[in-house]
Scaffold this motif. Structure first.
Motif, PDB file in Angstrom:
ATOM      1  N   THR A 199     -24.145 -42.993 -31.334  1.00 24.36           N
ATOM      2  CA  THR A 199     -25.421 -44.526 -30.068  1.00 24.36           C
ATOM      3  C   THR A 199     -26.314 -45.161 -31.642  1.00 24.36           C
ATOM      4  O   THR A 199     -26.964 -45.784 -31.621  1.00 24.36           O
ATOM      5  CB  THR A 199     -26.143 -43.811 -29.075  1.00 24.36           C
ATOM      6  OG1 THR A 199     -27.296 -43.609 -29.604  1.00 24.36           O
ATOM      7  CG2 THR A 199     -25.085 -43.633 -28.427  1.00 24.36           C
ATOM      8  N   GLY A 200     -26.396 -44.408 -32.698  1.00 20.30           N
ATOM      9  CA  GLY A 200     -27.504 -44.983 -33.655  1.00 20.30           C
ATOM     10  C   GLY A 200     -28.118 -44.160 -33.625  1.00 20.30           C
ATOM     11  O   GLY A 200     -29.420 -43.810 -34.497  1.00 20.30           O
ATOM     12  N   GLU A 201     -28.614 -43.260 -32.237  1.00 21.86           N
ATOM     13  CA  GLU A 201     -30.352 -42.757 -32.371  1.00 21.86           C
ATOM     14  C   GLU A 201     -30.489 -41.139 -32.992  1.00 21.86           C
ATOM     15  O   GLU A 201     -28.827 -41.144 -32.713  1.00 21.86           O
ATOM     16  CB  GLU A 201     -30.135 -42.996 -30.691  1.00 21.86           C
ATOM     17  CG  GLU A 201     -30.613 -44.250 -29.466  1.00 21.86           C
ATOM     18  CD  GLU A 201     -30.368 -43.699 -28.392  1.00 21.86           C
ATOM     19  OE1 GLU A 201     -31.297 -43.396 -28.031  1.00 21.86           O
ATOM     20  OE2 GLU A 201     -29.611 -43.421 -27.706  1.00 21.86           O
ATOM     21  N   HIS A 237     -27.013 -38.925 -31.409  1.00 22.87           N
ATOM     22  CA  HIS A 237     -26.885 -39.229 -29.626  1.00 22.87           C
ATOM     23  C   HIS A 237     -25.577 -39.651 -29.615  1.00 22.87           C
ATOM     24  O   HIS A 237     -25.551 -40.463 -30.761  1.00 22.87           O
ATOM     25  CB  HIS A 237     -27.688 -39.541 -29.363  1.00 22.87           C
ATOM     26  CG  HIS A 237     -27.671 -40.205 -27.709  1.00 22.87           C
ATOM     27  ND1 HIS A 237     -27.842 -41.358 -27.115  1.00 22.87           N
ATOM     28  CD2 HIS A 237     -27.027 -39.003 -26.867  1.00 22.87           C
ATOM     29  CE1 HIS A 237     -27.372 -41.425 -25.729  1.00 22.87           C
ATOM     30  NE2 HIS A 237     -26.803 -40.328 -25.897  1.00 22.87           N
ATOM     31  N   VAL A 238     -24.512 -38.730 -29.447  1.00 26.96           N
ATOM     32  CA  VAL A 238     -23.169 -39.258 -29.278  1.00 26.96           C
ATOM     33  C   VAL A 238     -22.298 -39.371 -28.001  1.00 26.96           C
ATOM     34  O   VAL A 238     -22.903 -38.711 -27.409  1.00 26.96           O
ATOM     35  CB  VAL A 238     -22.566 -38.042 -29.917  1.00 26.96           C
ATOM     36  CG1 VAL A 238     -20.284 -38.803 -29.533  1.00 26.96           C
ATOM     37  CG2 VAL A 238     -22.830 -38.258 -31.348  1.00 26.96           C
ATOM     38  N   THR A 267     -18.817 -37.421 -21.414  1.00 30.50           N
ATOM     39  CA  THR A 267     -20.073 -36.329 -22.238  1.00 30.50           C
ATOM     40  C   THR A 267     -20.585 -36.747 -23.227  1.00 30.50           C
ATOM     41  O   THR A 267     -20.777 -38.156 -23.991  1.00 30.50           O
ATOM     42  CB  THR A 267     -19.710 -35.027 -23.043  1.00 30.50           C
ATOM     43  OG1 THR A 267     -18.324 -34.439 -22.519  1.00 30.50           O
ATOM     44  CG2 THR A 267     -20.140 -34.488 -23.622  1.00 30.50           C
ATOM     45  N   ASP A 268     -22.364 -36.521 -22.713  1.00 32.74           N
ATOM     46  CA  ASP A 268     -23.826 -37.994 -23.333  1.00 32.74           C
ATOM     47  C   ASP A 268     -23.941 -36.673 -23.994  1.00 32.74           C
ATOM     48  O   ASP A 268     -24.474 -35.571 -23.077  1.00 32.74           O
ATOM     49  CB  ASP A 268     -24.437 -38.271 -22.395  1.00 32.74           C
ATOM     50  CG  ASP A 268     -25.521 -39.118 -23.248  1.00 32.74           C
ATOM     51  OD1 ASP A 268     -25.962 -40.323 -22.153  1.00 32.74           O
ATOM     52  OD2 ASP A 268     -25.781 -39.106 -24.349  1.00 32.74           O
ATOM     53  N   GLY A 269     -24.204 -36.161 -26.139  1.00 31.66           N
ATOM     54  CA  GLY A 269     -24.691 -35.201 -25.914  1.00 31.66           C
ATOM     55  C   GLY A 269     -25.604 -35.501 -27.887  1.00 31.66           C
ATOM     56  O   GLY A 269     -25.082 -36.695 -27.535  1.00 31.66           O
TER      57      GLY A 269
END
Length: 129
Positions: A58-60, A71-72, A93-95
């Motif tokens: 996400t670039g975060e 943040h992937v 999966t948000d991690g």
């Protein structure tokens, strides 16, 4: 934990009980061995399951435990092909992930120990190596 690459052994010490345990270190194939094994297999099978994985950074970024974390979001889709009994599905999966090298000096230099990489070798029916 003590790892002795020269002895190819690991030791776990329990100082309080004055005990120790030891076991052999894992051995790894040479970089050529996996390719040789694949070449020796001549069985051609129809695929039964299609697994698609989409990974989006996400670039975060944020600081976690003194390291920069990314943040992937990873989406994995499973689709049955032909006679497969696998139920279709989707997993998201948000991690947050950090790069952490956990290799030790006796790990083979060609083996990406800490990063969980894999390779897949495929060929079409009738295709020669």
């Amino acid at each position: 934990m003590i790892t002795r690459c020269d002895l190819k052994r690991a030791f776990h010490l329990n100082i309080e009980d004055r005990e120790y345990a030891t076991w052999p270190l894992q051995t790894y194939p040479s970089p050529e061995e996996p390719h040789m094994a694949v070449r020796q297999q001549h069985v051609v099978r129809e695929p039964t399951v299609l697994v698609e994985t989409e990974t989006v950074d996400t670039g975060e970024r944020k600081e976690l435990f003194g390291r920069t974390a990314r943040h992937v979001i990873t989406t994995r889709r499973v689709t049955s092909l032909g006679r497969a009994k696998q139920a279709p599905g989707k997993t998201v999966t948000d991690g947050w992930y950090i790069d952490l090298d956990t290799s030790i000096s006796c790990d083979p230099s060609w083996r990406p120990v800490a990063y969980g990489r894999a390779f897949l070798v495929t060929r079409k029916p009738g295709e020669q190596w």
